[in-house]
Motif scaffolding. Structure first.
Motif, PDB file in Angstrom:
ATOM      1  N   ALA A  94       0.825  -1.202   0.000  1.00 23.64           N
ATOM      2  CA  ALA A  94       0.000   0.000   0.000  1.00 23.64           C
ATOM      3  C   ALA A  94       0.862   1.256   0.000  1.00 23.64           C
ATOM      4  CB  ALA A  94      -0.925  -0.011   1.223  1.00 23.64           C
ATOM      5  N   ASN A  95       1.952   1.224   0.735  1.00 24.41           N
ATOM      6  CA  ASN A  95       2.846   2.384   0.790  1.00 24.41           C
ATOM      7  C   ASN A  95       3.562   2.597  -0.543  1.00 24.41           C
ATOM      8  OD1 ASN A  95       2.143   2.651   3.489  1.00 24.41           O
ATOM      9  ND2 ASN A  95       3.934   1.536   4.237  1.00 24.41           N
ATOM     10  N   PHE A  96       3.912   1.490  -1.217  1.00 23.29           N
ATOM     11  CA  PHE A  96       4.581   1.593  -2.513  1.00 23.29           C
ATOM     12  C   PHE A  96       3.657   2.243  -3.547  1.00 23.29           C
ATOM     13  CE2 PHE A  96       5.317  -0.305  -6.727  1.00 23.29           C
ATOM     14  CZ  PHE A  96       6.568   0.237  -6.985  1.00 23.29           C
ATOM     15  N   LEU A  97       2.396   1.811  -3.561  1.00 22.11           N
ATOM     16  CA  LEU A  97       1.440   2.381  -4.503  1.00 22.11           C
ATOM     17  C   LEU A  97       1.232   3.871  -4.237  1.00 22.11           C
ATOM     18  CD1 LEU A  97      -1.195  -0.521  -4.596  1.00 22.11           C
ATOM     19  CD2 LEU A  97       0.541   0.051  -6.325  1.00 22.11           C
ATOM     20  N   ALA A  98       1.196   4.235  -2.953  1.00 21.54           N
ATOM     21  CA  ALA A  98       1.000   5.640  -2.596  1.00 21.54           C
ATOM     22  C   ALA A  98       2.216   6.480  -2.956  1.00 21.54           C
ATOM     23  CB  ALA A  98       0.698   5.759  -1.100  1.00 21.54           C
ATOM     24  N   PHE A 110      11.660   4.904  -3.330  1.00 24.17           N
ATOM     25  CA  PHE A 110      10.854   4.204  -2.334  1.00 24.17           C
ATOM     26  C   PHE A 110      11.741   3.706  -1.188  1.00 24.17           C
ATOM     27  CE2 PHE A 110       8.557   0.270  -0.906  1.00 24.17           C
ATOM     28  CZ  PHE A 110       7.500   0.948  -0.287  1.00 24.17           C
ATOM     29  N   LEU A 111      11.238   3.778  -0.001  1.00 26.53           N
ATOM     30  CA  LEU A 111      11.915   3.414   1.255  1.00 26.53           C
ATOM     31  C   LEU A 111      12.926   4.469   1.706  1.00 26.53           C
ATOM     32  CD1 LEU A 111      12.532  -0.439   0.851  1.00 26.53           C
ATOM     33  CD2 LEU A 111      10.573   0.732   1.842  1.00 26.53           C
ATOM     34  N   SER A 112      12.846   5.668   1.085  1.00 27.64           N
ATOM     35  CA  SER A 112      13.736   6.764   1.493  1.00 27.64           C
ATOM     36  C   SER A 112      13.062   7.678   2.510  1.00 27.64           C
ATOM     37  CB  SER A 112      14.166   7.595   0.278  1.00 27.64           C
ATOM     38  OG  SER A 112      13.030   8.212  -0.337  1.00 27.64           O
ATOM     39  N   SER A 113      11.813   7.388   2.850  1.00 29.33           N
ATOM     40  CA  SER A 113      11.072   8.206   3.800  1.00 29.33           C
ATOM     41  C   SER A 113      10.383   7.317   4.827  1.00 29.33           C
ATOM     42  CB  SER A 113      10.027   9.062   3.067  1.00 29.33           C
ATOM     43  OG  SER A 113       9.190   9.745   3.985  1.00 29.33           O
TER      44      SER A 113
END
Length: 228
Positions: free
Chosen positions: A138-142, A151-154
């Motif tokens: 879900a976080n990746f899609l957002a 991605f995964l930098s925040s």
């Protein structure tokens, strides 16, 4: 600093700081008769409770003498930085029964002492992969709407992921002995598990007032006190 402690909370190595019971009675009697006018000796409340006496009012003469009996026998000990005359273990049974720090630590490590005062210490942290996978998707899609960001930098890319923290009840270190009288009692080696969730929450240490971190917050070592 003067402190009254039950003999079971005094190490054998600390007996050199225990005032002779005869002299301790004189000091404690003076303090009890002056309650409300002078600074109370640390541990007096525990002594009075053990005798079934009120702790929030002045004591009668008979009540003072009742509270002094366990001080005179050495059951309750007055510890001082520089006692006038240290207690003689050969004369007082309770002093002879005090345990050695090194002996107790050896018994605890060998598993001969089942329970006692202590602290919760983190012994393991495991990411809950199954539950966290859905959150990552879900976080990746957002994050696809954030142009130019990896991605995964925040912190928000880890939002709502979970992990399980395992804590073990272990004995107090020798320098933590002062916590023993107020510590909860559990069986040594017992485990407890807590699920943490990665969220953005209030953080008074952060300039913005909030940060991404695991909730509930768990320190590496946690003291549990009686009644909690």
């Amino acid at each position: 600093m003067e402190r009254l402690s039950h003999w079971g909370e005094v190490w054998k190595e600390d007996l050199c700081s225990v005032e002779d019971p005869f002299l301790a009675v004189i000091n404690v009697r003076r303090n009890l008769r002056s309650r409300g006018y002078v600074r109370e000796i640390e541990g007096v409340t525990g002594l009075l409770r053990s005798c079934g006496l009120y702790t929030s009012r002045s004591l009668t003469g008979d009540e003072v003498e009742m509270a002094l009996r366990p001080v005179g026998t050495g059951e309750w000990m007055l510890l001082k930085k520089e006692p006038f005359l240290s207690i003689d273990p050969d004369r007082y049974w309770f002093a002879r029964m005090c345990r050695s720090k090194s002996e107790r630590e050896r018994l605890v490590s060998a598993g001969f002492v089942d329970s006692g005062p202590g602290k919760w210490k983190i012994v393991g942290i495991r990411i809950n992969k199954g539950a966290s996978s859905a959150a990552f998707i879900a976080n990746f899609l957002a994050s696809r709407g954030d142009e130019g960001r990896v991605f995964l930098s925040s912190g928000k890319d880890y939002a709502n992921t979970t992990r399980t923290v395992t804590q073990k009840w272990v004995a107090l270190d020798s320098q933590e002995r002062d916590f023993a009288p107020s510590s909860a009692i559990h069986r040594y080696g017992v485990l407890r598990k807590t699920i943490q969730v990665y969220v953005e929450a209030d953080d008074h240490w952060d300039i913005s007032g909030a940060s991404w971190h695991w909730r509930p917050v768990i320190a590496n070592e946690v003291y549990e006190f009686k009644g909690e």
